[in-house]
Motif scaffolding. Structure first.
Motif, PDB file in Angstrom:
ATOM      1  N   HIS A   1      66.133 -93.054  45.631  1.00 25.72           N
ATOM      2  CA  HIS A   1      66.733 -93.813  46.732  1.00 25.72           C
ATOM      3  C   HIS A   1      66.911 -92.933  47.970  1.00 25.72           C
ATOM      4  N   ALA A   2      67.035 -93.570  49.129  1.00 29.21           N
ATOM      5  CA  ALA A   2      67.306 -92.874  50.382  1.00 29.21           C
ATOM      6  C   ALA A   2      68.796 -92.514  50.478  1.00 29.21           C
ATOM      7  N   PRO A   3      69.181 -91.694  51.457  1.00 29.98           N
ATOM      8  CA  PRO A   3      70.578 -91.238  51.533  1.00 29.98           C
ATOM      9  C   PRO A   3      71.614 -92.354  51.554  1.00 29.98           C
ATOM     10  N   GLU A   4      71.296 -93.479  52.198  1.00 28.87           N
ATOM     11  CA  GLU A   4      72.291 -94.549  52.348  1.00 28.87           C
ATOM     12  C   GLU A   4      72.642 -95.236  51.030  1.00 28.87           C
ATOM     13  N   PHE A   5      71.898 -94.934  49.980  1.00 26.73           N
ATOM     14  CA  PHE A   5      72.273 -95.413  48.644  1.00 26.73           C
ATOM     15  C   PHE A   5      73.686 -94.957  48.300  1.00 26.73           C
ATOM     16  N   GLU A   6      74.109 -93.849  48.893  1.00 24.09           N
ATOM     17  CA  GLU A   6      75.466 -93.327  48.653  1.00 24.09           C
ATOM     18  C   GLU A   6      76.557 -94.295  49.096  1.00 24.09           C
ATOM     19  N   TYR A   7      76.243 -95.228  49.987  1.00 29.25           N
ATOM     20  CA  TYR A   7      77.244 -96.197  50.443  1.00 29.25           C
ATOM     21  C   TYR A   7      77.573 -97.219  49.354  1.00 29.25           C
ATOM     22  N   LEU A   8      76.682 -97.363  48.381  1.00 31.25           N
ATOM     23  CA  LEU A   8      76.893 -98.347  47.325  1.00 31.25           C
ATOM     24  C   LEU A   8      77.836 -97.786  46.259  1.00 31.25           C
ATOM     25  N   VAL A   9      78.774 -98.614  45.838  1.00 31.43           N
ATOM     26  CA  VAL A   9      79.695 -98.253  44.765  1.00 31.43           C
ATOM     27  C   VAL A   9      79.540 -99.298  43.677  1.00 31.43           C
ATOM     28  N   ASN A  10      79.014 -98.867  42.548  1.00 28.68           N
ATOM     29  CA  ASN A  10      78.729 -99.789  41.451  1.00 28.68           C
ATOM     30  C   ASN A  10      79.992-100.518  41.006  1.00 28.68           C
ATOM     31  N   GLY A  11      79.912-101.847  40.981  1.00 31.79           N
ATOM     32  CA  GLY A  11      81.043-102.652  40.557  1.00 31.79           C
ATOM     33  C   GLY A  11      82.015-102.995  41.660  1.00 31.79           C
TER      34      GLY A  11
ATOM     35  N   TYR B   1      72.727 -87.087  57.588  1.00 36.97           N
ATOM     36  CA  TYR B   1      72.789 -88.547  57.541  1.00 36.97           C
ATOM     37  C   TYR B   1      74.040 -89.011  56.793  1.00 36.97           C
ATOM     38  N   THR B   2      74.326 -88.366  55.664  1.00 41.76           N
ATOM     39  CA  THR B   2      75.432 -88.790  54.799  1.00 41.76           C
ATOM     40  C   THR B   2      76.156 -87.562  54.252  1.00 41.76           C
ATOM     41  N   GLN B   3      77.281 -87.812  53.572  1.00 40.97           N
ATOM     42  CA  GLN B   3      78.032 -86.715  52.974  1.00 40.97           C
ATOM     43  C   GLN B   3      77.186 -85.942  51.956  1.00 40.97           C
ATOM     44  N   GLY B   4      76.317 -86.661  51.241  1.00 42.36           N
ATOM     45  CA  GLY B   4      75.457 -85.996  50.277  1.00 42.36           C
ATOM     46  C   GLY B   4      74.551 -84.957  50.916  1.00 42.36           C
ATOM     47  N   GLY B   5      74.132 -85.201  52.141  1.00 40.30           N
ATOM     48  CA  GLY B   5      73.313 -84.234  52.862  1.00 40.30           C
ATOM     49  C   GLY B   5      74.070 -82.965  53.166  1.00 40.30           C
ATOM     50  N   VAL B   6      75.334 -83.106  53.540  1.00 39.00           N
ATOM     51  CA  VAL B   6      76.179 -81.928  53.776  1.00 39.00           C
ATOM     52  C   VAL B   6      76.329 -81.128  52.486  1.00 39.00           C
ATOM     53  N   GLU B   7      76.615 -81.830  51.395  1.00 39.64           N
ATOM     54  CA  GLU B   7      76.816 -81.125  50.122  1.00 39.64           C
ATOM     55  C   GLU B   7      75.554 -80.378  49.714  1.00 39.64           C
TER      56      GLU B   7
ATOM     57  N   GLY C   1      63.970-101.001  43.927  1.00 43.10           N
ATOM     58  CA  GLY C   1      63.352 -99.788  44.433  1.00 43.10           C
ATOM     59  C   GLY C   1      64.225 -99.114  45.472  1.00 43.10           C
ATOM     60  N   ARG C   2      63.589 -98.458  46.405  1.00 42.75           N
ATOM     61  CA  ARG C   2      64.311 -97.612  47.353  1.00 42.75           C
ATOM     62  C   ARG C   2      65.341 -98.395  48.174  1.00 42.75           C
ATOM     63  N   VAL C   3      66.578 -97.968  48.085  1.00 50.47           N
ATOM     64  CA  VAL C   3      67.662 -98.505  48.902  1.00 50.47           C
ATOM     65  C   VAL C   3      67.985 -97.487  49.984  1.00 50.47           C
ATOM     66  N   GLY C   4      67.880 -97.922  51.226  1.00 51.94           N
ATOM     67  CA  GLY C   4      68.238 -97.084  52.363  1.00 51.94           C
ATOM     68  C   GLY C   4      69.183 -97.857  53.264  1.00 51.94           C
ATOM     69  N   LEU C   5      68.744 -98.101  54.502  1.00 53.37           N
ATOM     70  CA  LEU C   5      69.603 -98.811  55.452  1.00 53.37           C
ATOM     71  C   LEU C   5      69.798-100.280  55.096  1.00 53.37           C
ATOM     72  N   VAL C   6      69.060-100.783  54.104  1.00 50.70           N
ATOM     73  CA  VAL C   6      69.331-102.148  53.635  1.00 50.70           C
ATOM     74  C   VAL C   6      70.758-102.247  53.104  1.00 50.70           C
ATOM     75  N   ALA C   7      71.358-101.126  52.719  1.00 54.56           N
ATOM     76  CA  ALA C   7      72.754-101.136  52.294  1.00 54.56           C
ATOM     77  C   ALA C   7      73.657-101.614  53.421  1.00 54.56           C
ATOM     78  N   VAL C   8      73.359-101.196  54.638  1.00 58.69           N
ATOM     79  CA  VAL C   8      74.156-101.614  55.797  1.00 58.69           C
ATOM     80  C   VAL C   8      73.942-103.095  56.078  1.00 58.69           C
TER      81      VAL C   8
ATOM     82  N   GLY D   1      69.205 -83.402  54.533  1.00 55.48           N
ATOM     83  CA  GLY D   1      69.821 -82.289  53.816  1.00 55.48           C
ATOM     84  C   GLY D   1      68.998 -81.836  52.627  1.00 55.48           C
ATOM     85  N   ARG D   2      68.302 -82.756  52.016  1.00 59.55           N
ATOM     86  CA  ARG D   2      67.400 -82.466  50.904  1.00 59.55           C
ATOM     87  C   ARG D   2      66.354 -83.575  50.842  1.00 59.55           C
ATOM     88  N   ASP D   3      65.363 -83.400  49.983  1.00 59.88           N
ATOM     89  CA  ASP D   3      64.341 -84.432  49.801  1.00 59.88           C
ATOM     90  C   ASP D   3      64.868 -85.479  48.826  1.00 59.88           C
ATOM     91  N   TYR D   4      65.217 -86.638  49.341  1.00 59.03           N
ATOM     92  CA  TYR D   4      65.770 -87.715  48.520  1.00 59.03           C
ATOM     93  C   TYR D   4      64.686 -88.558  47.855  1.00 59.03           C
TER      94      TYR D   4
END
Length: 372
Positions: A299-309, A141-147, A275-282, A113-116
């Protein structure tokens, strides 16, 4: 027909799941691709599936940029829907989406959706927006890409959130099969003291290994029982080996997979990925092992899956703040337990089965044509 440059091993499970689900609804999926070239061939992860259509695929470096050319005319001739990467480098994208596009040809894009992960020039963003605006559908890939594409004017009703994932069943099974005696032996061998951060991944610039090593050194000063274990291979391997030869708090395992990777994961308290977090989140969710990362901007798009705390800790982007986050998290048993539980819960949301169903739902909507 889904165009790809090549099929990496980590995508095989997704393609097979998508193909199987689509076939049950009499939708024929083919993946058209070439062989990996250049840097891609050095990864050594090329694979195939039974429904692949081979393409002639070449690439050049033009003015410092990678340009990919695929001969797609014959393969695309009978496709009702063509899906290709949202990538400026692919010249066939301009052919398929350009002014001479045949009447009735339906073309969709699949991408971030954009250059992450890197800074781009204004001209690059203009080209990406133009290509995307010409597509009949967008698979993000993720909701952020749609936005991102909606912000640029693309119709939200013609988008699908794929929720990018990989097959983690083997990883989960591997960790479940690890015996306590194996963990105890691993910890004793490397002098681990239940305060261990693990890095797993490619040893390259995107992972910010120098930052990680400097932060780990500070962490060992804050807590003498802190340990860092690094597993992986890549161009920065010599730097890691040099540090490991000088410091007792650092262990370098080299590349790992299978049982050895499972034991390393089972022996650690957190994943250290500044550094870059991508599919390692999964992978983190599948292993029930929370990631400690930073609020770095690339970070890559999958960083969006992480919720701090909740399922991770996202520290400030300095060596001092990151080192403190590592030590404080590892020493807080209640926080660690809560993070691990959330990882396991969130792992049920990000599976290759859900990804395939999301992708297929988008294909259904395109083929029905009621939103085009």
């Amino acid at each position: 027909m889904i165009l790809q440059e090549y099929i990496p091993e980590y995508r095989v499970a997704f393609w097979e799941e998508l193909h199987s689900r689509a076939a049950a609804e009499e939708i024929d999926i083919v993946v058209a691709c070439g062989r990996p070239n250049g840097a891609q061939s050095m990864r050594g992860d090329s694979a195939t599936v039974s429904f692949v259509v081979p393409l002639l695929h070449t690439e050049w470096i033009l003015l410092g940029r990678r340009v990919v050319v695929r001969k797609i005319s014959a393969a695309a001739k009978h496709a009702d829907l063509i899906i290709l990467e949202q990538a400026r480098r692919n010249l066939d994208a301009y052919q398929l989406l350009g002014a001479r596009r045949p009447r009735g040809r339906v073309v969709a894009l699949w991408g971030h959706g954009r250059d992450y992960t890197r800074r781009t020039r204004g001209a690059d963003r203009v080209v990406t927006r133009w290509l995307t605006s010409r597509a009949d559908w967008f698979f993000a890939y993720t909701q952020g890409g749609v936005e991102a594409v909606v912000k640029d004017g693309y119709p939200r009703e013609r988008t699908t959130v794929v929720q990018n994932s990989i097959d983690t069943s083997a990883l989960r099974a591997g960790i479940s099969s690890v015996q306590e005696v194996e963990v105890e032996s691993f910890r004793e061998r490397y002098d681990l003291r239940d305060k261990t951060a693990l890095f797993v991944g490619a040893l390259d610039e995107s992972k910010r290994l120098q930052f990680l090593l400097e932060a780990a050194e500070k962490s060992s000063e804050l807590d003498c029982n802190f340990r860092l274990v690094i597993a992986g291979d890549g161009p920065l391997r010599s730097i890691v080996e040099s540090w490991a030869s000088r410091y007792d708090w650092l262990t370098y395992l080299g590349p790992v997979d299978g049982t050895r990777k499972a034991v390393a994961l089972a022996s650690a308290q957190v994943l250290a990925m500044p550094g870059r977090v991508g599919l390692v989140a999964v992978d983190s969710f599948a292993a029930g092992l929370p990631i400690i990362t930073t609020d770095w901007g690339w970070h890559a798009p999958e960083f969006e899956y992480l919720v701090n705390g909740r399922n991770s800790i996202v520290a400030g982007d300095t060596v001092i703040l990151y080192s403190r986050a590592l030590v404080e998290t590892i020493n807080d048993s209640k926080l660690l337990s809560r993070l691990r539980e959330a990882c396991i819960q969130d792992g049920t949301k990000y599976t290759v089965e859900i990804m395939a169903e999301n992708f297929l739902d988008g294909i259904r909507q395109v083929l029905m044509g009621d939103r085009l």
